[in-house]
Design a protein around this motif. Structure first.
Motif, mmCIF file in Angstrom:
data_model
loop_
_atom_site.group_PDB
_atom_site.id
_atom_site.type_symbol
_atom_site.label_atom_id
_atom_site.label_comp_id
_atom_site.label_asym_id
_atom_site.label_seq_id
_atom_site.Cartn_x
_atom_site.Cartn_y
_atom_site.Cartn_z
ATOM 1 N N ARG A 107 0.859 -1.126 0.070
ATOM 2 C CA ARG A 107 -0.160 0.126 0.035
ATOM 3 C C ARG A 107 0.837 1.176 -0.090
ATOM 4 N N GLN A 108 2.002 0.842 0.700
ATOM 5 C CA GLN A 108 2.809 2.275 0.746
ATOM 6 C C GLN A 108 3.499 2.561 -0.347
ATOM 7 N N MET A 109 3.793 1.639 -1.302
ATOM 8 C CA MET A 109 4.436 1.608 -2.599
ATOM 9 C C MET A 109 3.476 2.346 -3.586
ATOM 10 N N VAL A 110 2.218 2.237 -3.585
ATOM 11 C CA VAL A 110 1.211 2.924 -4.355
ATOM 12 C C VAL A 110 1.044 4.237 -3.662
ATOM 13 N N THR A 111 0.687 4.367 -2.534
ATOM 14 C CA THR A 111 0.192 5.755 -2.066
ATOM 15 C C THR A 111 1.323 6.613 -1.615
ATOM 16 N N ASN A 112 2.536 6.134 -1.412
ATOM 17 C CA ASN A 112 3.655 6.830 -1.019
ATOM 18 C C ASN A 112 3.428 7.354 0.335
ATOM 19 N N SER A 113 2.686 6.627 1.402
ATOM 20 C CA SER A 113 2.392 6.999 2.648
ATOM 21 C C SER A 113 2.391 5.683 3.367
ATOM 22 N N SER A 114 3.175 5.789 4.558
ATOM 23 C CA SER A 114 3.396 4.722 5.346
ATOM 24 C C SER A 114 2.223 4.629 6.566
ATOM 25 N N LYS A 115 1.726 6.057 6.612
ATOM 26 C CA LYS A 115 0.454 6.457 7.838
ATOM 27 C C LYS A 115 1.245 6.478 9.247
ATOM 28 N N LEU A 116 2.441 6.432 9.221
ATOM 29 C CA LEU A 116 3.177 6.353 10.476
ATOM 30 C C LEU A 116 3.863 7.752 10.802
ATOM 31 N N VAL A 117 3.793 8.534 11.935
ATOM 32 C CA VAL A 117 4.301 9.528 12.130
ATOM 33 C C VAL A 117 5.165 9.317 13.475
ATOM 34 N N ALA A 118 6.455 9.563 13.512
ATOM 35 C CA ALA A 118 7.487 9.719 14.425
ATOM 36 C C ALA A 118 7.220 10.767 15.508
#
Length: 337
Positions: A61-72
């Motif tokens: 999903r991250q490869m397609v959306t360019n988002s990990s949905k993670l914030v440090a």
């Protein structure tokens, strides 16, 4: 012989092929962006997922959306109540928006801070909420990706290119000191970690100094300090003068460690010797209910930081680069409510 096709797990391309849509449309469905597709399309994708027993893969999903949905969320010291509440506030807001907050503790070490920043870049976190250990941010610029959204919290850094969420450190320290000056206190003993490295401490010191310039500084390292030696030094300073003296702790940790001992030994009489400082827990207030402690709102600061982070991620405008959350001076009446 078992059919190899049946053994292979379905992937996003399989779902897209069965539903007759693109992988981007499947990704939108998985991320809840249903406003960009018709109900029929959403139902078709849903049926394809169920038929193929597809389990979404976060990396795909991250490869397609360019988002990990993670914030440090990188804090200076997890031992401090402020840092834990800051994380809770940020995490609560982010989770409500479909993101996950991941806590990192630099333990007041600039070197560890640098390594954590490297880690967040490697694992492609969407953004960083950051409580730095120093006002000099040059080592961070060298490690962080230039396009990574960042929010600075609890530090006033004039050269920062990122949004900041702050406490009114100068004004709150000044106002608290003025209360004691009006009661005849003419000398201040400041308990603090090294002042020059952090803007928060510097602003608090300057606020105190603007009201009572007669100051003794007891500087305490964040780690590897001799508690007994420091405590005896504070006691010596108290007996060296007959002036009405205010002990001002710039950090709750030092209030809990040293003011508690001074109170136990009967040295705090709230007449010739009084105490105040920045502290947010009920424990600190219970040690000396007459101390007029300054309390911040780290949970709210964390929530505001997360809100600013989401605005950056969504490419929304940010009205102000510095958000100041006022601190509050607690009086006896406040503690009884």
């Amino acid at each position: 012989m078992v059919d190899e096709k049946k053994k292979r797990k379905a992937n996003m391309k399989d779902v897209a092929h069965l539903a007759g849509v693109s992988t981007t449309t499947v990704s939108r469905f998985l991320n809840g962006n249903l406003n960009k597709m018709s109900d029929d399309t959403a139902n078709t994708i849903k049926n394809a997922i169920e038929k193929l027993h597809y389990i979404p893969n976060a990396a795909a999903r991250q490869m397609v959306t360019n988002s990990s949905k993670l914030v440090a969320v990188l804090v200076s010291n997890i031992d401090d109540y402020f840092s834990t509440e800051l994380f809770k506030g940020a995490s609560s807001f982010l989770e409500s928006k479909g993101y996950m907050a991941v806590l990192f503790d630099s333990n007041a070490s600039i070197e560890k801070e640098r390594e954590i920043i490297k880690t967040t870049s490697t694992y492609n976190f969407d953004g960083i909420i950051f409580q730095p250990n120093a006002s000099d941010m040059s080592h961070i610029f060298a490690e962080v990706n230039s396009d990574t959204p960042i929010v600075i919290v609890d530090r006033n850094i004039d050269t920062s290119i990122w949004p900041q969420v702050l406490t009114d450190n100068y004004e709150s320290a000044k106002n608290a000191t003025a209360l004691f000056k009006n009661d005849g206190y003419s000398r201040v003993i400041i308990l603090t970690s090294p002042i020059d490295s952090i803007s928060t401490r510097r602003d608090r010191f300057l606020g105190i100094q603007s009201v009572i310039p007669n100051i003794e500084i007891v500087e305490i390292p964040e780690e590897n300090y001799n508690k007994k030696k420091i405590y005896n030094h504070i006691k010596d300073l108290l007996t060296d003068s007959h002036e009405k003296t205010l002990i001002f702790s710039l950090k709750e940790r030092w209030f809990l460690e040293f003011v508690s001992l001074l109170t136990f030994d009967g040295l705090i009489d709230n007449d010739r010797i009084a105490v105040t400082g920045f502290a947010d827990t009920n424990t600190a207030h219970a040690i000396n209910p007459h101390s007029k402690l300054i309390t911040q709102n780290p949970f709210l600061m964390g929530s505001i930081s997360a809100e600013l982070m989401l605005k950056q991620l969504n490419k929304e405008p940010i009205e102000t680069q510095k958000v100041v959350v006022p601190a509050k001076i607690l009086h006896d009446d406040d503690l009884n409510k």
